[in-house]
Design an enzyme around this catalytic site. Structure first.
Site, short mmCIF file in Angstrom:
data_model
loop_
_atom_site.label_atom_id
_atom_site.label_comp_id
_atom_site.label_asym_id
_atom_site.label_seq_id
_atom_site.Cartn_x
_atom_site.Cartn_y
_atom_site.Cartn_z
N HIS A 172 3.84 2.46 9.38
CA HIS A 172 3.05 3.06 8.30
C HIS A 172 3.53 2.63 6.92
O HIS A 172 4.69 2.79 6.56
CB HIS A 172 3.11 4.59 8.39
CG HIS A 172 2.25 5.26 7.35
ND1 HIS A 172 0.91 5.50 7.54
CD2 HIS A 172 2.53 5.68 6.11
CE1 HIS A 172 0.40 6.05 6.47
NE2 HIS A 172 1.37 6.18 5.57
N HIS A 222 -4.22 -1.57 4.88
CA HIS A 222 -5.15 -2.36 5.71
C HIS A 222 -5.83 -3.41 4.86
O HIS A 222 -6.03 -3.24 3.66
CB HIS A 222 -6.17 -1.45 6.40
CG HIS A 222 -6.94 -0.56 5.49
ND1 HIS A 222 -6.41 0.60 4.97
CD2 HIS A 222 -8.19 -0.66 4.98
CE1 HIS A 222 -7.30 1.19 4.20
NE2 HIS A 222 -8.40 0.44 4.17
N HIS A 258 -3.33 4.13 4.86
CA HIS A 258 -2.46 3.29 5.70
C HIS A 258 -2.87 1.86 5.35
O HIS A 258 -4.06 1.51 5.49
CB HIS A 258 -2.70 3.60 7.19
CG HIS A 258 -1.84 2.85 8.16
ND1 HIS A 258 -1.05 3.47 9.11
CD2 HIS A 258 -1.64 1.52 8.35
CE1 HIS A 258 -0.42 2.56 9.84
NE2 HIS A 258 -0.76 1.35 9.39
N CYS A 300 -2.39 5.41 12.09
CA CYS A 300 -1.22 5.60 12.98
C CYS A 300 -1.68 6.13 14.33
O CYS A 300 -1.11 5.78 15.37
CB CYS A 300 -0.22 6.56 12.34
SG CYS A 300 0.75 5.83 10.99
N HIS A 351 -9.30 -5.67 4.84
CA HIS A 351 -10.65 -5.85 5.36
C HIS A 351 -10.94 -7.35 5.45
O HIS A 351 -10.81 -8.07 4.45
CB HIS A 351 -11.70 -5.25 4.42
CG HIS A 351 -11.58 -3.79 4.16
ND1 HIS A 351 -12.41 -2.86 4.73
CD2 HIS A 351 -10.72 -3.08 3.37
CE1 HIS A 351 -12.09 -1.65 4.31
NE2 HIS A 351 -11.07 -1.76 3.48
N CYS A 380 -2.09 10.58 10.08
CA CYS A 380 -2.65 9.32 9.57
C CYS A 380 -3.57 8.74 10.64
O CYS A 380 -3.15 8.48 11.77
CB CYS A 380 -1.54 8.33 9.23
SG CYS A 380 -2.15 6.66 8.90
P1 AMP Z 1 -10.80 1.88 2.73
O1 AMP Z 1 -11.99 2.67 2.24
O2 AMP Z 1 -10.55 0.62 1.98
O3 AMP Z 1 -9.58 2.77 2.80
O4 AMP Z 1 -11.15 1.41 4.20
C1 AMP Z 1 -11.05 2.27 5.29
C2 AMP Z 1 -11.98 1.74 6.34
O5 AMP Z 1 -11.69 2.37 7.55
C3 AMP Z 1 -13.47 2.00 6.06
O6 AMP Z 1 -14.17 0.77 5.97
C4 AMP Z 1 -13.91 2.85 7.25
O7 AMP Z 1 -15.22 2.54 7.69
C5 AMP Z 1 -12.86 2.48 8.29
N1 AMP Z 1 -12.63 3.47 9.34
C6 AMP Z 1 -12.50 4.79 9.20
N2 AMP Z 1 -12.27 5.37 10.39
C7 AMP Z 1 -12.25 4.38 11.31
C8 AMP Z 1 -12.06 4.32 12.72
N3 AMP Z 1 -11.82 5.43 13.45
N4 AMP Z 1 -12.12 3.12 13.33
C9 AMP Z 1 -12.36 2.00 12.62
N5 AMP Z 1 -12.53 1.98 11.27
C10 AMP Z 1 -12.49 3.15 10.63
#
Ligand code: AMP
Length: 110
Positions: free
Chosen positions: A45, A97, A95, A6, A99, A3
Site C-alpha cells: 500500500h 495506481h 492506493h 488492498c 491508469h 483500502c
Molecule cells: P482514481 O479516480 O484515479 O482514483 O481511479 C480509481 C479507479 O478505480 C476508477 O477509474 C474506478 O472506476 C476504479 N475502480 C473502483 N472500484 C473498482 C473495482 N472494484 N475494480 C476495478 N476498478 C475499480
C-alpha cells in the site's frame, strides 16, 4: 486498513486481472473510461504518487516496465498512462495506481 485495492490484492474483492507478479497487479477498471482501461497497482500500500520516495520507487519503475508488455498483449500501440493524486486531481481510491487508457482517439489532457 480499509483500502479497496488492498482488498483486491488480498483476494477479498474480485478483479478481472490481466497481469500479476509478487510486486504488482493489473486489472481492468470496473468503469472503463476508454475501450481499454487497465489499472496497475503496487501490492504494497502506497496512498498515491505523494507516497513515492527514492526508497520505494523501484516498484513504480517495475510497473512502467510491465505496462508496454501488457499494452501490446491488449493490442494497444497508442495509449495514455495517468495517475491522479489528491482530491483536486479527482483521485477516488487512495492506493497508488496508474491508469492505462487506449483504444480510441483521445483529446487533451484535462
Ligand atoms: P482514481 O479516480 O484515479 O482514483 O481511479 C480509481 C479507479 O478505480 C476508477 O477509474 C474506478 O472506476 C476504479 N475502480 C473502483 N472500484 C473498482 C473495482 N472494484 N475494480 C476495478 N476498478 C475499480
Amino acid at each position: 486498513m480499509d483500502c479497496l485495492f488492498c482488498k483486491i490484492v488480498a483476494g477479498e474483492i474480485p478483479a478481472n486481472k490481466v497481469y500479476e507478479d509478487d510486486q504488482i497487479l493489473a486489472f481492468h477498471d470496473i468503469a472503463p473510461a476508454m475501450p481499454t482501461h487497465v489499472l496497475f497497482i503496487p501490492k504494497a500500500h502506497l496512498a498515491g504518487v505523494r507516497d513515492v520516495t527514492a526508497d520505494n520507487a523501484a516498484v513504480v519503475a517495475h510497473i512502467f516496465s510491465v505496462i508496454p508488455q501488457v499494452a501490446q498483449e491488449l493490442g494497444l500501440t497508442d495509449y495514455r498512462v495517468v495517475s491522479n493524486n489528491g482530491p483536486e486531481a479527482c483521485q477516488s481510491v487512495q492506493h497508488l495506481h496508474f491508469h492505462l487508457l487506449g483504444g480510441k482517439q483521445m483529446g487533451g489532457m484535462v
